[in-house]
Write a protein that holds these residues in place. Structure first.
Motif, PDB file in Angstrom:
ATOM      1  N   CYS A 290      40.791  37.446  49.082  1.00 22.57           N
ATOM      2  CA  CYS A 290      39.404  37.351  48.831  1.00 22.57           C
ATOM      3  C   CYS A 290      39.288  36.145  47.796  1.00 22.57           C
ATOM      4  O   CYS A 290      38.398  35.400  47.691  1.00 22.57           O
ATOM      5  CB  CYS A 290      38.699  38.362  48.528  1.00 22.57           C
ATOM      6  SG  CYS A 290      38.621  39.626  49.894  1.00 22.57           S
ATOM      7  N   ALA A 291      39.934  36.279  46.740  1.00 22.15           N
ATOM      8  CA  ALA A 291      40.212  35.289  45.429  1.00 22.15           C
ATOM      9  C   ALA A 291      40.301  34.012  45.870  1.00 22.15           C
ATOM     10  O   ALA A 291      39.551  32.780  45.419  1.00 22.15           O
ATOM     11  CB  ALA A 291      40.804  35.829  44.322  1.00 22.15           C
ATOM     12  N   THR A 292      41.439  33.972  46.865  1.00 20.91           N
ATOM     13  CA  THR A 292      41.763  32.472  47.383  1.00 20.91           C
ATOM     14  C   THR A 292      40.765  31.926  48.249  1.00 20.91           C
ATOM     15  O   THR A 292      40.302  30.628  47.844  1.00 20.91           O
ATOM     16  CB  THR A 292      42.949  32.417  48.080  1.00 20.91           C
ATOM     17  OG1 THR A 292      43.967  33.197  47.181  1.00 20.91           O
ATOM     18  CG2 THR A 292      43.507  31.294  48.813  1.00 20.91           C
ATOM     19  N   ILE A 293      39.956  32.740  49.062  1.00 21.01           N
ATOM     20  CA  ILE A 293      38.820  32.190  49.954  1.00 21.01           C
ATOM     21  C   ILE A 293      37.852  31.768  48.832  1.00 21.01           C
ATOM     22  O   ILE A 293      37.138  30.703  48.757  1.00 21.01           O
ATOM     23  CB  ILE A 293      38.292  33.073  50.834  1.00 21.01           C
ATOM     24  CG1 ILE A 293      39.305  33.568  51.780  1.00 21.01           C
ATOM     25  CG2 ILE A 293      37.045  32.904  51.478  1.00 21.01           C
ATOM     26  CD1 ILE A 293      39.188  34.806  52.704  1.00 21.01           C
ATOM     27  N   PHE A 320      25.594  31.101  41.199  1.00 17.48           N
ATOM     28  CA  PHE A 320      25.172  32.066  42.548  1.00 17.48           C
ATOM     29  C   PHE A 320      26.294  32.920  42.707  1.00 17.48           C
ATOM     30  O   PHE A 320      26.384  34.052  43.095  1.00 17.48           O
ATOM     31  CB  PHE A 320      24.680  31.119  43.433  1.00 17.48           C
ATOM     32  CG  PHE A 320      23.561  30.533  43.421  1.00 17.48           C
ATOM     33  CD1 PHE A 320      22.391  31.156  43.036  1.00 17.48           C
ATOM     34  CD2 PHE A 320      23.585  29.130  43.709  1.00 17.48           C
ATOM     35  CE1 PHE A 320      21.076  30.631  42.902  1.00 17.48           C
ATOM     36  CE2 PHE A 320      22.092  28.426  43.709  1.00 17.48           C
ATOM     37  CZ  PHE A 320      21.057  29.265  43.302  1.00 17.48           C
ATOM     38  N   GLY A 321      27.683  32.280  42.311  1.00 16.49           N
ATOM     39  CA  GLY A 321      28.801  33.178  42.553  1.00 16.49           C
ATOM     40  C   GLY A 321      28.520  34.287  41.488  1.00 16.49           C
ATOM     41  O   GLY A 321      29.036  35.472  42.082  1.00 16.49           O
ATOM     42  N   GLY A 322      28.557  33.896  40.326  1.00 19.16           N
ATOM     43  CA  GLY A 322      28.464  34.983  39.247  1.00 19.16           C
ATOM     44  C   GLY A 322      27.366  36.262  39.820  1.00 19.16           C
ATOM     45  O   GLY A 322      27.545  37.476  39.741  1.00 19.16           O
ATOM     46  N   LEU A 323      26.475  35.815  40.190  1.00 14.87           N
ATOM     47  CA  LEU A 323      25.154  36.670  40.484  1.00 14.87           C
ATOM     48  C   LEU A 323      25.397  37.511  41.667  1.00 14.87           C
ATOM     49  O   LEU A 323      24.914  38.749  41.472  1.00 14.87           O
ATOM     50  CB  LEU A 323      23.907  35.883  40.697  1.00 14.87           C
ATOM     51  CG  LEU A 323      23.229  35.097  39.418  1.00 14.87           C
ATOM     52  CD1 LEU A 323      22.014  34.250  39.714  1.00 14.87           C
ATOM     53  CD2 LEU A 323      22.741  36.112  38.420  1.00 14.87           C
ATOM     54  N   LEU A 324      26.037  36.852  42.693  1.00 13.70           N
ATOM     55  CA  LEU A 324      26.229  37.606  43.991  1.00 13.70           C
ATOM     56  C   LEU A 324      27.414  38.735  43.748  1.00 13.70           C
ATOM     57  O   LEU A 324      27.559  39.584  44.366  1.00 13.70           O
ATOM     58  CB  LEU A 324      26.506  36.815  44.963  1.00 13.70           C
ATOM     59  CG  LEU A 324      25.735  35.781  45.737  1.00 13.70           C
ATOM     60  CD1 LEU A 324      26.139  34.764  46.369  1.00 13.70           C
ATOM     61  CD2 LEU A 324      24.781  36.548  46.374  1.00 13.70           C
ATOM     62  N   ALA A 325      28.361  38.548  42.673  1.00  9.32           N
ATOM     63  CA  ALA A 325      29.393  39.407  42.479  1.00  9.32           C
ATOM     64  C   ALA A 325      28.980  40.618  41.593  1.00  9.32           C
ATOM     65  O   ALA A 325      29.339  41.929  41.802  1.00  9.32           O
ATOM     66  CB  ALA A 325      30.479  38.737  41.471  1.00  9.32           C
ATOM     67  N   MET A 326      27.838  40.325  40.989  1.00 10.31           N
ATOM     68  CA  MET A 326      27.292  41.557  40.039  1.00 10.31           C
ATOM     69  C   MET A 326      27.049  42.912  40.776  1.00 10.31           C
ATOM     70  O   MET A 326      27.639  44.060  40.180  1.00 10.31           O
ATOM     71  CB  MET A 326      26.152  41.322  39.422  1.00 10.31           C
ATOM     72  CG  MET A 326      26.322  40.127  38.226  1.00 10.31           C
ATOM     73  SD  MET A 326      24.831  39.591  37.221  1.00 10.31           S
ATOM     74  CE  MET A 326      24.089  41.101  36.644  1.00 10.31           C
ATOM     75  N   PRO A 327      26.247  43.088  41.544  1.00 12.99           N
ATOM     76  CA  PRO A 327      25.991  44.348  42.286  1.00 12.99           C
ATOM     77  C   PRO A 327      27.211  45.139  42.785  1.00 12.99           C
ATOM     78  O   PRO A 327      27.373  46.323  42.647  1.00 12.99           O
ATOM     79  CB  PRO A 327      24.981  44.216  43.678  1.00 12.99           C
ATOM     80  CG  PRO A 327      25.122  42.455  43.939  1.00 12.99           C
ATOM     81  CD  PRO A 327      25.431  41.849  42.522  1.00 12.99           C
ATOM     82  N   PHE A 328      28.154  44.376  43.175  1.00 11.90           N
ATOM     83  CA  PHE A 328      29.295  44.917  43.838  1.00 11.90           C
ATOM     84  C   PHE A 328      30.272  45.405  42.441  1.00 11.90           C
ATOM     85  O   PHE A 328      30.773  46.593  42.699  1.00 11.90           O
ATOM     86  CB  PHE A 328      30.244  43.881  44.549  1.00 11.90           C
ATOM     87  CG  PHE A 328      29.714  43.712  45.710  1.00 11.90           C
ATOM     88  CD1 PHE A 328      29.384  44.312  46.900  1.00 11.90           C
ATOM     89  CD2 PHE A 328      28.993  42.282  45.943  1.00 11.90           C
ATOM     90  CE1 PHE A 328      28.799  43.823  48.070  1.00 11.90           C
ATOM     91  CE2 PHE A 328      28.406  41.871  46.851  1.00 11.90           C
ATOM     92  CZ  PHE A 328      28.207  42.500  48.072  1.00 11.90           C
ATOM     93  N   PHE A 351      33.093  36.650  45.524  1.00 14.12           N
ATOM     94  CA  PHE A 351      32.127  35.898  44.771  1.00 14.12           C
ATOM     95  C   PHE A 351      32.450  35.796  43.532  1.00 14.12           C
ATOM     96  O   PHE A 351      31.833  34.400  42.868  1.00 14.12           O
ATOM     97  CB  PHE A 351      30.903  36.558  44.963  1.00 14.12           C
ATOM     98  CG  PHE A 351      30.223  36.911  46.600  1.00 14.12           C
ATOM     99  CD1 PHE A 351      29.961  35.662  47.059  1.00 14.12           C
ATOM    100  CD2 PHE A 351      29.885  38.152  46.868  1.00 14.12           C
ATOM    101  CE1 PHE A 351      29.457  36.005  48.210  1.00 14.12           C
ATOM    102  CE2 PHE A 351      29.632  38.192  48.215  1.00 14.12           C
ATOM    103  CZ  PHE A 351      29.132  37.212  48.985  1.00 14.12           C
ATOM    104  N   GLY A 352      33.116  36.539  42.721  1.00 19.54           N
ATOM    105  CA  GLY A 352      33.296  36.170  41.470  1.00 19.54           C
ATOM    106  C   GLY A 352      34.571  35.118  41.401  1.00 19.54           C
ATOM    107  O   GLY A 352      34.476  34.339  40.045  1.00 19.54           O
ATOM    108  N   ALA A 353      35.295  34.553  42.296  1.00 19.87           N
ATOM    109  CA  ALA A 353      36.271  33.506  41.991  1.00 19.87           C
ATOM    110  C   ALA A 353      35.501  32.209  42.576  1.00 19.87           C
ATOM    111  O   ALA A 353      36.204  31.223  42.171  1.00 19.87           O
ATOM    112  CB  ALA A 353      37.304  33.884  43.152  1.00 19.87           C
ATOM    113  N   VAL A 354      34.376  32.009  42.975  1.00 13.64           N
ATOM    114  CA  VAL A 354      33.666  30.749  43.457  1.00 13.64           C
ATOM    115  C   VAL A 354      33.508  29.942  42.341  1.00 13.64           C
ATOM    116  O   VAL A 354      33.892  28.585  42.472  1.00 13.64           O
ATOM    117  CB  VAL A 354      32.345  31.102  44.288  1.00 13.64           C
ATOM    118  CG1 VAL A 354      31.604  29.905  44.347  1.00 13.64           C
ATOM    119  CG2 VAL A 354      32.534  31.828  45.420  1.00 13.64           C
ATOM    120  N   PRO A 355      33.059  30.356  41.194  1.00 11.15           N
ATOM    121  CA  PRO A 355      33.043  29.399  39.876  1.00 11.15           C
ATOM    122  C   PRO A 355      34.273  28.731  39.787  1.00 11.15           C
ATOM    123  O   PRO A 355      34.250  27.607  39.025  1.00 11.15           O
ATOM    124  CB  PRO A 355      32.465  30.177  38.711  1.00 11.15           C
ATOM    125  CG  PRO A 355      31.995  31.420  39.588  1.00 11.15           C
ATOM    126  CD  PRO A 355      32.738  31.671  40.851  1.00 11.15           C
TER     127      PRO A 355
END
Length: 444
Positions: A290-293, A320-328, A351-355
């Motif tokens: 997941c982090a690699t993706i 957007f990556g940071g915002l999407l990771a928050m609820p999870f 999502f947290g790895a996207v940035p």
């Protein structure tokens, strides 16, 4: 440019260098992150608190890593980066072995410091190499792939560490040649460090130093942008809003990921009764995939958005990556079923790895070539203090000081990680406009 230079600076060979740098990054992160599986064993043997463990996970490594990265970044701007990286690999491998030989908390702390000193060369010198192999408009993808190696390495570290832990526990102890009988956590440190030896040899023999790309004529003729520490600081000061969004924004987002990586194993061991080996396999697989993706996907998405005219794409994907990771991140500790918690961890990590794909790639894009590695080193200073040191430490503070209960680590994660993600997202959002303006001036 002669044919030899053309071969060395071509993108085909450049992607080979990306691959070699990624392997070295994986090796580095095995040495850096394997400690997260050993929290309970180190606490039992050395009689230390969560806060002291967080200092080993973050502060001991990250602060000295970051401080040494600045002078090493300056060296990388003016000397042979191939030799510099090879020396760094050798240094961190020896230091990681010394972690396994430590008998006291102070000795382990010092050895972790030395691992940071050795690894401090890889990212600034690696970014500098890649910027000379790839043009600015094609840099996000190789940088995102190189950055992904850190998450890939975290996954490998957890999976390999989990395997070693299970194997040693099944054997009821271990004795290594030249080292004798060892505690479980000592043996894991030493065995995890050994891949650094072939990595150093491979890098030295197969990677060549590329010709450096020339600075734009406007920068070459400007005394303000001469190579040097003060000139680099002045450049950051003149573009403070942009660099605040990159340095601090990405660093807070990194702190959230480091907090998860550091304390998720302890959470599953303490709350759900999993073994270190079991959570190592599960969390390692999630980071591996997941982090690699997330990182590579973030780089590709950034390039695609830039091709459509979005000059601020690097920081947009980060926000957007940071915002999407928050609820999870909020939901993980609330899950009573450990398998549900594992399932929630996957999108939080993705999502947290996207940035760290497109977002980090903004740095070499807006940095003059004369001190590009130094500006990357400045980023490492902030990212390691706020990110690797700050993230695990914040979770430990809630556990030790607010709740005063080791079993409250889940609540500590639920508060700390979303808070860090929110701050990072707001800071990267503030950089959208300055990044558009900077890249528009560069293309004018």
């Amino acid at each position: 440019m002669n044919s030899g230079q053309g071969r060395l600076s071509g993108e085909g060979y450049g992607w080979y260098v990306v691959f070699v740098l990624c392997v070295c990054g994986v090796v580095a992160f095995i040495d850096r992150q394997i400690i997260n599986l050993l929290v309970e064993d180190i606490k039992a043997d050395l009689l230390v608190s969560d806060t002291q463990i967080s200092l080993l996970q973050g502060f001991a490594f990250a602060v000295f890593y970051a401080l040494v990265a600045i002078p090493l970044g300056r060296i990388a701007d003016s000397t042979n980066r191939r030799l510099l990286i090879t020396a760094g690999i050798c240094a961190w491998t020896v230091a990681a072995i010394c972690c396994g030989l430590a008998q006291t908390y102070a000795q382990l702390f010092f050895a972790r410091m030395m691992v940071g000193v050795g690894e401090a060369v890889l990212t600034p010198a690696g970014f500098s190499l890649l910027a000379d192999f790839f043009g600015p408009k094609r840099l996000a993808r190789p940088v995102s792939v190189f950055t992904a190696s850190s998450f890939f390495g975290s996954g490998i570290a957890l999976m390999v560490g989990g395997y070693i832990v299970n194997a040693i526990q099944a054997a009821d102890g271990i004795s290594l040649p030249f080292f004798g009988p060892l505690r479980l956590w000592q043996a894991v440190f030493i065995l995890g460090a050994l891949p650094g030896i072939p990595a150093a040899v491979w890098f030295f023999l197969s990677v060549r130093e590329p010709p450096r790309r020339s600075a734009p004529s406007s920068l070459q003729s400007s005394r303000e942008y001469r190579r040097g520490f003060l000139e680099a600081v002045r450049y950051v000061g003149n573009n403070r809003r942009l660099f605040l969004s990159i340095y601090a924004g990405i660093s807070f987002l990194a702190a959230a990921q480091f907090a998860l990586g550091a304390w998720i194993p302890a959470y599953f061991i303490r709350i759900h009764g999993w073994s270190a080996g079991d959570i190592g396999y599960a969390q390692g697989f999630i980071f591996l995939v997941c982090a690699t993706i997330g990182v590579v996907g973030g780089g590709w998405l950034t390039d695609a958005m830039q091709a459509r005219g979005h000059r601020d794409a690097n920081l947009k994907t980060s926000t957007f990556g940071g915002l999407l990771a928050m609820p999870f991140a909020v939901a993980i500790p609330l899950a009573s079923d450990p398998m549900v918690a594992v399932a929630l961890l996957a999108p939080a990590v993705l999502f947290g790895a996207v940035p760290f794909g497109g977002g980090v790639a903004a740095l070499p894009m807006v940095s003059p070539p004369q001190f590009r590695a130094q500006l990357v080193a400045f980023y490492l200073l902030v990212a390691n203090i706020l990110g690797q040191a700050g993230g695990p430490w914040l979770v430990a503070q809630f556990t030790d000081r607010v709740f005063a209960d080791d079993a409250a680590v889940g609540w500590s994660l639920m508060i700390s990680v979303p808070l860090l993600l929110a701050i990072g997202s707001l800071l990267t959002l503030s950089g959208w406009r300055p990044l558009r303006a900077q890249l528009a001036d560069a293309s004018a």
